[in-house]
Motif scaffolding. Structure first.
Motif, PDB file in Angstrom:
ATOM      1  N   LEU A  74       0.617  -1.503  -0.469  1.00 40.38           N
ATOM      2  CA  LEU A  74       0.227   0.217   0.594  1.00 40.38           C
ATOM      3  C   LEU A  74       0.699   1.105   0.200  1.00 40.38           C
ATOM      4  N   LEU A  75       1.485   1.483   1.019  1.00 30.12           N
ATOM      5  CA  LEU A  75       2.749   2.706   1.073  1.00 30.12           C
ATOM      6  C   LEU A  75       4.235   2.232   0.665  1.00 30.12           C
ATOM      7  N   GLU A  76       5.163   2.693   0.341  1.00 32.51           N
ATOM      8  CA  GLU A  76       6.528   2.544  -0.017  1.00 32.51           C
ATOM      9  C   GLU A  76       7.287   3.789   0.701  1.00 32.51           C
ATOM     10  N   ALA A  77       7.738   3.576   1.623  1.00 34.82           N
ATOM     11  CA  ALA A  77       8.782   5.063   1.528  1.00 34.82           C
ATOM     12  C   ALA A  77       9.995   4.356   1.298  1.00 34.82           C
ATOM     13  N   GLU A  78      11.149   5.919   0.505  1.00 33.90           N
ATOM     14  CA  GLU A  78      12.274   5.097  -0.027  1.00 33.90           C
ATOM     15  C   GLU A  78      13.043   6.192   0.254  1.00 33.90           C
TER      16      GLU A  78
ATOM     17  N   ARG B  98      17.277   8.775   8.829  1.00 33.03           N
ATOM     18  CA  ARG B  98      18.355   8.676   7.800  1.00 33.03           C
ATOM     19  C   ARG B  98      18.254   7.936   6.665  1.00 33.03           C
ATOM     20  N   ASP B  99      17.068   8.038   5.684  1.00 33.18           N
ATOM     21  CA  ASP B  99      17.482   6.946   5.112  1.00 33.18           C
ATOM     22  C   ASP B  99      16.641   5.815   5.279  1.00 33.18           C
ATOM     23  N   VAL B 100      15.495   6.547   5.233  1.00 37.57           N
ATOM     24  CA  VAL B 100      13.882   4.955   5.852  1.00 37.57           C
ATOM     25  C   VAL B 100      13.530   4.738   4.873  1.00 37.57           C
ATOM     26  N   SER B 101      13.920   3.709   4.878  1.00 38.22           N
ATOM     27  CA  SER B 101      13.560   2.826   3.791  1.00 38.22           C
ATOM     28  C   SER B 101      12.202   1.396   3.929  1.00 38.22           C
ATOM     29  N   LEU B 102      10.764   1.108   4.150  1.00 35.84           N
ATOM     30  CA  LEU B 102       9.697  -0.127   3.875  1.00 35.84           C
ATOM     31  C   LEU B 102       9.153   0.146   3.125  1.00 35.84           C
ATOM     32  N   ARG B 103       8.150  -1.309   3.093  1.00 40.02           N
ATOM     33  CA  ARG B 103       6.873  -1.163   3.206  1.00 40.02           C
ATOM     34  C   ARG B 103       5.544  -1.249   4.389  1.00 40.02           C
ATOM     35  N   LEU B 104       4.328  -0.536   3.612  1.00 40.18           N
ATOM     36  CA  LEU B 104       2.959  -1.184   4.025  1.00 40.18           C
ATOM     37  C   LEU B 104       2.193  -1.694   3.372  1.00 40.18           C
ATOM     38  N   ARG B 105       2.144  -3.425   4.064  1.00 42.17           N
ATOM     39  CA  ARG B 105       1.195  -3.749   3.194  1.00 42.17           C
ATOM     40  C   ARG B 105      -0.525  -3.361   3.448  1.00 42.17           C
ATOM     41  N   ARG B 106      -1.365  -4.235   2.614  1.00 43.10           N
ATOM     42  CA  ARG B 106      -3.249  -4.234   2.661  1.00 43.10           C
ATOM     43  C   ARG B 106      -3.013  -4.913   3.992  1.00 43.10           C
TER      44      ARG B 106
END
Lengths: 570, 276
Positions: free
Chosen positions: A303-307, A321-329
């Protein structure tokens, strides 16, 4: 008895504003050098009991007292509030609001100043109290916003230790602290009690954490009465805790599932003291073997992508600092870490309250940067920790409707959507009530409803269960789990390891502005290096697995959680 | 502490004076500057405060924002005086020495220019000393100082409490307003007054309610640690007077007495060089 600092005899209390007494027939005493833990669900009267001990009752909160209460052999009326404060030192729950001085040194010295202690004794005694709780010279001129939660609590403690009191009273000392700091706080209280010989009364509903160091007695309260006043070993062997809505330590629950019969001589008061014989250990291993291995579920769409998110406050250090993650439905995710690790900042960036300096945020592929705070709120909802910080309307209906009305939604649609949100949150019976008639937990639901009504796909909650006892905690968390089952993605910022272990599918661990782990909760809470770095606390289930010779400790934790979710909960 | 005080901690003789001394000096100095229009004294005060600034090691750029702000005010004040009362100096000093005309009633006179000079000096005499006080007084010491000069300690402490909690309340306001913006509360000027009032309420009501909870906690925390127990209290940050403190106060008292004496000698608040 001469040694008794506090003695309640057939004591009762009724607040002037209330129609029923809050305390009934309290018989309870604390002797010099004793350490007593008072626990009970919300509304059981434990805070009222604390007010009676430190003199806020009858001097700040008026009401009718029955029976007798003596403090150091005298009645409260004979001593007066200031007389009581010579015997009883209180550390309140909110370490921020009780920090009165502009700097650490002034706050510690506050009681001495009021006592007209002059220099050089004033400075000497302040320095001695600071040294006692481990505040070094360099921190003495710091303002409260330069301190961590744990440091503020030390200052509060020094502020009461500065006058040699007979009894230290702690009102929920673990609230607002991260797990490692909470553990350190319990250790510090224990060390101080041993070195000074003062009596200690701790009011706390987080039993397992509070029992990290030994206490002499646990007083269990319910509906304004003392239900039990026994040693922790005895308390944990019975079923009184479960009945009165207090969470028992996780390893005790696990032993119960395994069919191990606890007795006081097994010392179940904490996991370090616990003694199990070979037969009991085999029961635990057998239980573990019987539990099915949890099949990994299917991965829902992202659902959400942070890069590569980077962010710094104006004039401040780099907070992300350089946070990347994904949230799923439909996911239920926990964000954990110390205060200042970047948890809240990350949520603020996702909601658009703050704008990242670098990096991209995408919701189902769509760039979020183009959207205003208000537009983003239609996809991502944010619920603050304290519901009083959000509620501005008198009536529940209007409060929930606010977000729709400001968007100019037609009134008949407002009505339909508010009613749907109220039903989802279990507030339908209260739809025509004023907000002020609700309990804290119900107000929390109102704030969740007021966000859900905007139909966001992601819900971010800051400490959703702060200050809630086990029953309300379970209610709120089961509700959030229902929401996630309906397809909402729920993100919780929390210090509560139980919450994370039991409910979150995944933990995002922040430390110093970085995302240092993104893994299953059972994996995070059994990884010593990670626990150390992020100020978390190892789960006692893992220690139990090690004690019973189960090699895959992580697997044991996973199966325990799966068993709780599937078999025990309705 | 960025709200009221702009304390800059540097070792200097001015910093070493107690807060109470600085408060007394500020009051005496301000009275002196307020009472007199004697140009000679008004010229002395800015020179003196310049010397004190150098002594205090406060640099011009530390206070440049406030100085700039004051300068704008001073210019505006002078312009308005000239605009509305171009012959004010003539009425004051009783003579008329015309220099040149700007047309209409705007004839520039020596008396008017002299009056403006006094006005400028008045600003220069009073503002820098306030900035000096604000930059060299530790806010922690301020409540102790108020108490020392005779303000009741409960009142003095409420000043310290305001300094302590204002940043917290600002932070909370910020958090609440962000959360409410997400619900669609807009605080922009594009909206009607009624809508803006409603938006303000959506932020202020939660702020007030949560501040009430905070006040209850603070007042409990204070009484549990004995605030209000005695008629007096001591101050951790309070300091003893030294010879320098008395000297500083004597100097400022002398300035006030000089202002009073000059008023008497001049037979009014103005020194009139045109009367010769």
């Amino acid at each position: 008895m001469r040694d008794e600092i506090i003695r309640f005899e057939h004591f009762g209390f009724q607040y002037n504003a209330q129609s029923e007494p809050t305390l009934h027939d309290i018989n309870f005493s604390v002797r010099r050098g004793e350490k007593v833990l008072v626990c009970g669900p919300s509304g059981c009267g434990k805070s009222t009991l604390a007010h009676c001990i430190n003199g806020l009752i009858p001097f700040s909160y008026r009401g009718e007292r029955t029976g007798s209460l003596t403090i150091a052999g005298k009645t409260a009326d004979a001593l007066g509030l200031f007389g009581i404060s010579r015997h009883v030192g209180t550390v309140l729950q909110d370490s921020d609001d009780q920090f009165i001085g502009l700097t650490v040194a002034e706050d510690i010295a506050f009681a001495l100043e009021n006592d007209c202690v002059a220099d050089p004794a004033l400075h000497e005694r302040t320095a001695r109290a600071a040294a006692l709780v481990g505040i070094d010279e360099g921190h003495m001129r710091h303002a409260p916003d330069e301190l961590s939660g744990g440091q503020k609590q030390r200052v509060a403690l020094a502020g009461v230790m500065v006058e040699s009191v007979d009894l230290l009273l702690f009102d929920e000392p673990l609230a607002n602290l991260d797990p490692a700091t909470g553990k350190a706080a319990i250790e510090m209280i224990d060390d101080l009690q041993k070195s000074t010989g003062a009596a200690v009364v701790i009011i706390e509903h987080r039993l397992e954490d509070a029992l990290h160091r030994d206490v002499d007695r646990v007083v269990l309260m319910g509906e304004g009465r003392i239900l039990m006043d026994v040693s922790p070993d005895e308390l944990l062997c019975g079923d009184a805790l479960v009945k009165s809505g207090i969470r028992e330590p996780l390893y005790v629950t696990a032993l119960r599932y395994a069919g191990v019969k606890l007795t006081p001589d097994m010392a179940p008061r904490n996991i370090a003291a616990l003694r199990l014989n070979e037969a009991d250990r085999e029961k635990v291993r057998a239980w573990y073997r019987e539990q099915p291995e949890e099949a990994p579920g299917e991965e829902a769409p992202v659902l959400l992508e942070a890069e590569h998110i980077r962010f710094a406050y104006a004039g401040g250090h780099e907070a992300l600092r350089d946070v990347s993650l994904r949230l799923r439905r439909g996911e239920l995710v926990a964000i954990v870490g110390t205060n200042g690790a970047g948890k809240s900042t990350f949520s603020k960036v996702v909601c658009g309250f703050e704008v990242q300096r670098e990096g991209a945020l995408r919701l189902e592929g769509e760039d979020l940067n183009a959207l205003s705070i208000k537009q983003r709120a239609e996809s991502i909802g944010y619920v603050m920790q304290n519901p009083n910080q959000m509620i501005s309307q008198v009536m529940i209906f209007d409060e929930v409707a606010l977000g729709l009305r400001t968007r100019g939604v037609p009134e008949d649609e407002v009505k339909a959507r508010v009613e749907a949100a109220l039903k989802t949150c279990g507030l339908w019976p209260f739809r025509s009530w004023p907000v002020s008639a609700l309990s804290f937990g119900q107000k929390k639901r109102v704030t969740i409803a007021s966000i859900l009504v905007l139909r966001p796909r992601i819900l971010i909650l800051d400490e959703p269960t702060a200050g809630q006892d086990f029953r309300h905690y379970t209610e709120i968390m089961e509700f959030l789990r229902d929401l996630s089952a309906q397809g909402y993605t729920v993100v919780m910022i929390t210090h509560d390891m139980h919450l994370m272990l039991e409910y979150a599918g995944r933990a995002l661990v922040f430390s110093g502005g970085e995302l240092i782990a993104d893994d299953a909760c059972a994996a995070v809470l059994t990884d010593p290096a990670l626990i150390e770095r992020a100020s978390l606390k190892e789960t006692s289930l893992y220690a139990l697995a090690v004690m019973c010779g189960i090699e895959d400790g992580r697997g044991f934790v996973r199966r325990f959680i799966a068993h709780e979710r599937e078999a025990v909960r309705p | 502490m960025r709200n009221l005080f702009n304390y800059i901690d540097r070792p200097s003789p001015i910093h070493r004076l107690t807060g109470a001394t600085k408060l007394v000096c500020l009051l005496l100095w301000s009275f002196a500057a307020m009472l007199t229009y004697d140009t000679r004294l008004l010229a002395l005060l800015p020179l003196l405060s310049m010397g004190l600034f150098m002594l205090s090691r406060i640099r011009l750029r530390d206070v440049r924002f406030m100085l700039g702000f004051t300068a704008v005010f001073m210019v505006l004040n002078n312009l308005l005086v000239f605009l509305f009362s171009p012959q004010h100096g003539v009425t004051l000093f009783g003579t008329r020495h015309e220099l040149f005309s700007l047309g209409g009633r705007y004839v520039v006179t020596a008396e008017q220019l002299f009056y403006h000079l006094n006005l400028v000096l008045k600003y220069l005499a009073s503002i820098p000393i306030v900035l000096l006080f604000v930059c060299t007084t530790n806010p922690s010491e301020f409540a102790a100082s108020l108490n020392r000069v005779g303000v009741k300690y409960s009142v003095a402490y409420s000043v310290a409490l305001a300094l302590r909690y204002i940043p917290d309340i600002q932070r909370e306001y910020h958090d609440i307003s962000q959360a409410q913006q997400a619900r669609g509360i807009e605080m922009t000027r594009r909206q009607s007054l009624f809508k803006r009032l409603r938006s303000a309420a959506a932020i202020l009501i939660p702020l007030i309610l949560s501040s009430m909870d905070r006040i209850e906690t603070i007042s409990n925390a204070m009484s549990l640690r004995g605030f209000g127990k005695n008629k007096k209290r001591t101050w951790y940050m309070g300091r003893r007077f030294t010879g320098w403190d008395f000297a500083a106060m004597a100097l400022c008292l002398a300035l006030l007495l000089a202002a009073l004496a000059l008023n008497r000698i001049n037979g009014g608040r103005f020194w009139n060089p045109f009367a010769a």
